[in-house]
Design a protein around this motif. Structure first.
Motif, short mmCIF file in Angstrom:
data_model
loop_
_atom_site.label_atom_id
_atom_site.label_comp_id
_atom_site.label_asym_id
_atom_site.label_seq_id
_atom_site.Cartn_x
_atom_site.Cartn_y
_atom_site.Cartn_z
N GLU A 87 27.10 -14.69 32.95
CA GLU A 87 27.70 -13.74 33.90
C GLU A 87 29.12 -13.34 33.51
O GLU A 87 29.58 -12.24 33.84
N THR A 88 29.81 -14.22 32.82
CA THR A 88 31.20 -13.92 32.46
C THR A 88 31.32 -13.19 31.14
O THR A 88 32.43 -12.87 30.71
N GLY A 89 30.15 -12.92 30.48
CA GLY A 89 30.19 -12.23 29.20
C GLY A 89 30.34 -13.15 28.01
O GLY A 89 30.53 -12.68 26.88
N THR A 90 30.22 -14.44 28.24
CA THR A 90 30.32 -15.40 27.13
C THR A 90 29.02 -15.41 26.33
O THR A 90 27.93 -15.47 26.90
N PHE A 91 29.15 -15.38 25.01
CA PHE A 91 27.99 -15.37 24.13
C PHE A 91 27.33 -16.74 24.14
O PHE A 91 27.98 -17.77 23.88
N LEU A 92 26.04 -16.79 24.46
CA LEU A 92 25.30 -18.05 24.54
C LEU A 92 24.43 -18.31 23.32
O LEU A 92 24.06 -19.46 23.07
#
Length: 772
Positions: A316-321
């Motif tokens: 949701e925060t735009g962090t690449f998983l």
């Protein structure tokens, strides 16, 4: 095996019938409770209304109705409460019929008896009650045709008996007749509804089977599919490898977990692997989605192709998983693509390169600055058609495959052997330093292909003719070299086959002149340049003309008259002899139809015309359109017609003979096995070749041969015509041998039809002579 199949089909049919019977009974069971309640209500009303009039009968009857209806209602409710049965037996249907019979007898017997005991309103109420019971049972049992029919028929019979029991006057008879008519109407309705129900059930059964089949196929596809999922963490390392992914890679899950994206498929020996893995890595590092990147690699010694697709995943925060994606094994598709690409440049039968591959290779070789020279060898098999006709296409294919193997065994590593189609092959020879080496190669090829080939437990012998062209002396382009090699091949075939020839500039000029002549010949028919001349053959004893031979002539608009010796072989090689030969037969029959009825016409037929197989139809059409009597037409064939495929040719000759047309063997004595053909087919006439006639005056052996031919023909019931008679002495000797007919310049040269005039001779009014 057949009995097992029949038992299996019978089992399937029994299952279907059992299923339909179960649905029929189920439909009846759904309606019976309501019907039984309605019947109890009506019977109760009748009982209450008439119990004082019949205090003994009605209580007993009402009790029976309650018992029967209660029993059927209870049994039906129990069946409806259970899961629907999948099948029902034939005895279950018979039980329903028995129940229906018992019910209708119980319900209608007493009300029908009351008809004879009452009048007025009560009578009308009873009729309505009976009619209602009859139709209610009919509609309830409509899905089971036999039960409904028994119910209706039994009920109608009981009512009719009740109506006529005490009174048979006109009114009662009319009323009684209405119930059978109503019963017939009810039965027709039952028949229609039962048929609709059965059709619907069969359709549902079919749809159910199709659904089951589709379900099985989908399940099988799901189990057999080669797709699997993969995922990585934010460091682009594989995590949680699925069982399918582990199985597909053939590695333990511990060896997969933690490996970087794309590293598991790296294979330096596989062409294109490095570029594909680099593309996957670049997209992943740029956080870009990628789709259907095909990675080639080897696994367990076999070449595999995987198609990889993936997309980046964020929270949701735009962090690449990491990445999530799918792999699929596209090896079968790639194999098919490579096979198609191979077939585009290779011959499907022999596996040799084809014309397109050879042309491309030749272009590349000519562009190579380090190559000083090269040679192109054009090959054409000798005698292949005879083998193909005798053994069929499978035998011809086996022979071509053997030829391809022998050619490849004779050439060097850098040379290319290609098949251009049919029995045409081309060799690109680059591994030589002098023309003598190419000459040695040509000799080896001829020797190799002249060795017998085993075919169908027999040995088949063929040969090969070769034309050779060199670059750059004989051509600087692929087209020029192939064309000039073909020109040299044509010369080799003309020289007697089984040999080779080098290209010479004069060949090209002759080949071009030949091609122009073929094109002119192609247009000769439409331009009306062809004509027929006619040369008579006469009876040897009387000199009376018995017929004429049609001879083809061609007047070229620029070159004038062209000899048949020059254009007939061209027509045969190009296939033009087929339409030209058809025209000759039609024209000759048309001309001869206007001649006296005792005058025959003889037409030569080319061996090529026999290959089209429709020669008998052509002759029949010509005879029909011209009106010429079949016995006046004579077809002349040479032994060449019979050499390639004697069985087929003799069958065609028999068809021609069955039309009533005469058949003659031309140029007798010049072939190899004429005697065997005379024994297999009863020719009407033998024509002695002119070579024997011309030497009658000088060679005793020619006289002996001519006499032997005449004696043999006489024994076989055939006539003899001698060709090429030019002197009186030749005619005299031929008459002494017993030859029936003579033909030659002594009597007449060939001449056009409009120059043929006839006059009556002195011998008799029916003698016909050609005027000189």
């Amino acid at each position: 095996m057949n009995s097992e199949l029949a038992m299996s089909e019978a089992s399937v049919d029994n299952q279907t019938q059992g299923y339909i019977r179960a649905r029929q009974l189920q439909a009846v069971d759904r309606l019976i409770p309501a019907m039984m309640i309605a019947v109890i209500a009506c019977a109760g009303a009748l009982y209450a209304f008439q119990r004082h009039a019949h205090p003994t009968v009605l209580p007993i009857w009402f009790g029976a109705v309650l018992a029967v209806c209660g029993w059927r209602t209870a049994a039906t409710v129990r069946r409806n409460a259970r899961p629907p049965r999948r099948t029902a037996s034939a005895p279950a249907m018979r039980n329903l019929i028995a129940e229906a019979t018992l019910t209708v007898v119980c319900l209608m017997s007493v009300p029908s008896w009351l008809l004879s005991q009452t009048t007025g309103t009560t009578y009308a109420i009873l009729v309505c009650l009976l009619t209602g019971i009859l139709w209610a049972g009919c509609l309830t049992l409509a899905t089971v045709r036999a039960a409904a029919m028994v119910y209706v028929a039994t009920g109608a019979a009981i009512v009719v008996i009740g109506l006529l029991w005490a009174n048979q006057d006109f009114e009662h008879l009319m009323l009684a007749s209405l119930f059978p008519l109503g019963a017939l109407t009810a039965m027709r309705s039952v028949d229609t509804q039962a048929k609709m129900f059965l059709d619907n059930q069969r359709q549902q059964q079919s749809l159910t089977k199709q659904s089951d089949l589709i379900g099985l196929l989908l399940k099988d596809y799901e189990e057999q599919t080669s797709d699997w999922l993969w995922e990585t963490d934010s460091s682009l390392r594989y995590t949680n490898p699925s069982d399918r992914f582990v199985e597909a890679l053939g590695r333990p899950s511990d060896a997969i977990r933690g490996a970087t994206l794309g590293s598991l498929l790296q294979d330096e020996e596989a062409t294109g692997n490095g570029a594909a893995c680099l593309q996957v890595r670049a997209c992943a590092e740029a956080r870009q989605p990628f789709r259907d990147i095909v990675v080639p690699f080897t696994r367990a010694g076999e070449m595999r192709w995987w198609s990889i697709s993936g997309r980046p995943v964020y929270d949701e925060t735009g962090t690449f998983l990491g990445y999530r994606g799918v792999c699929s094994d596209v090896t079968a598709t790639k194999d098919a693509e490579l096979r198609i690409a191979h077939l585009a440049h290779h011959d499907a039968l022999t596996g040799l390169p084809n014309r397109a591959f050879m042309s491309e290779s030749l272009h590349q070789a000519l562009r190579d600055p380090d190559r000083a020279c090269l040679a192109v060898l054009s090959l054409d098999l000798d005698g292949f058609k005879a083998v193909n006709d005798r053994y069929g296409h499978p035998g011809g294919d086996a022979l071509l495959t053997s030829v391809a193997e022998r050619l490849q065994n004779e050439v060097s590593g850098g040379d290319i052997v290609a098949r251009f189609g049919g029995d045409e092959f081309v060799v690109l020879n680059v591994a030589f330093t002098s023309p003598s080496e190419v000459e040695d190669l040509a000799r080896r090829l001829i020797e190799s292909l002249s060795t017998p080939v085993p075919l169908d437990n027999e040995s088949v012998t063929i040969g090969v003719s070769i034309g050779i062209a060199f670059a750059p002396t004989d051509g600087r382009t692929a087209e020029e070299l192939l064309k000039n090699a073909d020109a040299a091949l044509y010369r080799a075939k003309t020289a007697g086959r089984g040999t080779f020839r080098f290209f010479e500039p004069e060949m090209d000029r002759k080949l071009q002149a030949r091609q122009r002549l073929v094109q002119d010949l192609r247009n000769a028919l439409t331009r009306d340049e062809l004509r027929l001349d006619y040369q008579p053959f006469v009876k040897s004893e009387t000199g009376v003309i018995s017929g004429c031979e049609a001879l083809l002539r061609w007047r070229h608009p620029e070159r004038g008259m062209i000899s048949p010796v020059e254009f007939i072989p061209l027509a045969e090689e190009s296939g033009l002899i087929v339409p030209i030969g058809m025209w000759v037969i039609q024209q000759a029959c048309r001309e001869a139809a206007s001649w006296p009825s005792t005058y025959r016409i003889s037409v030569n037929v080319s061996p090529v015309q026999f290959r089209s197989r429709d020669l008998p139809q052509v002759i029949l059409a010509a005879l029909t359109s011209s009106g010429l009597a079949p016995a006046r037409l004579e077809v002349e064939v040479t032994e060449a017609v019979l050499i390639d495929d004697a069985d087929t040719a003799l069958e065609i000759l028999r068809q021609i003979r069955s039309l009533g047309v005469r058949v003659a063997l031309d140029d007798f004595g010049t072939g190899y096995s004429s005697l065997s053909y005379l024994r297999r087919f009863p020719f009407d006439k033998i024509k002695i070749d002119r070579s024997f006639v011309q030497e009658l005056d000088t060679r005793h052996d020619s006289q002996v041969i001519v006499q032997a031919i005449r004696d043999m023909a006489q024994g076989l019931g055939m006539t003899v015509t001698a060709e090429g008679v030019e002197t009186d002495d030749q005619a005299k000797r031929l008459r002494q041998t017993g030859c029936e007919e003579l033909q030659g310049f002594l009597y007449s040269r060939p001449r056009p039809a409009n120059e043929l005039t006839f006059r009556h001779g002195e011998m008799s009014s029916e003698t016909i002579r050609l005027q000189a």
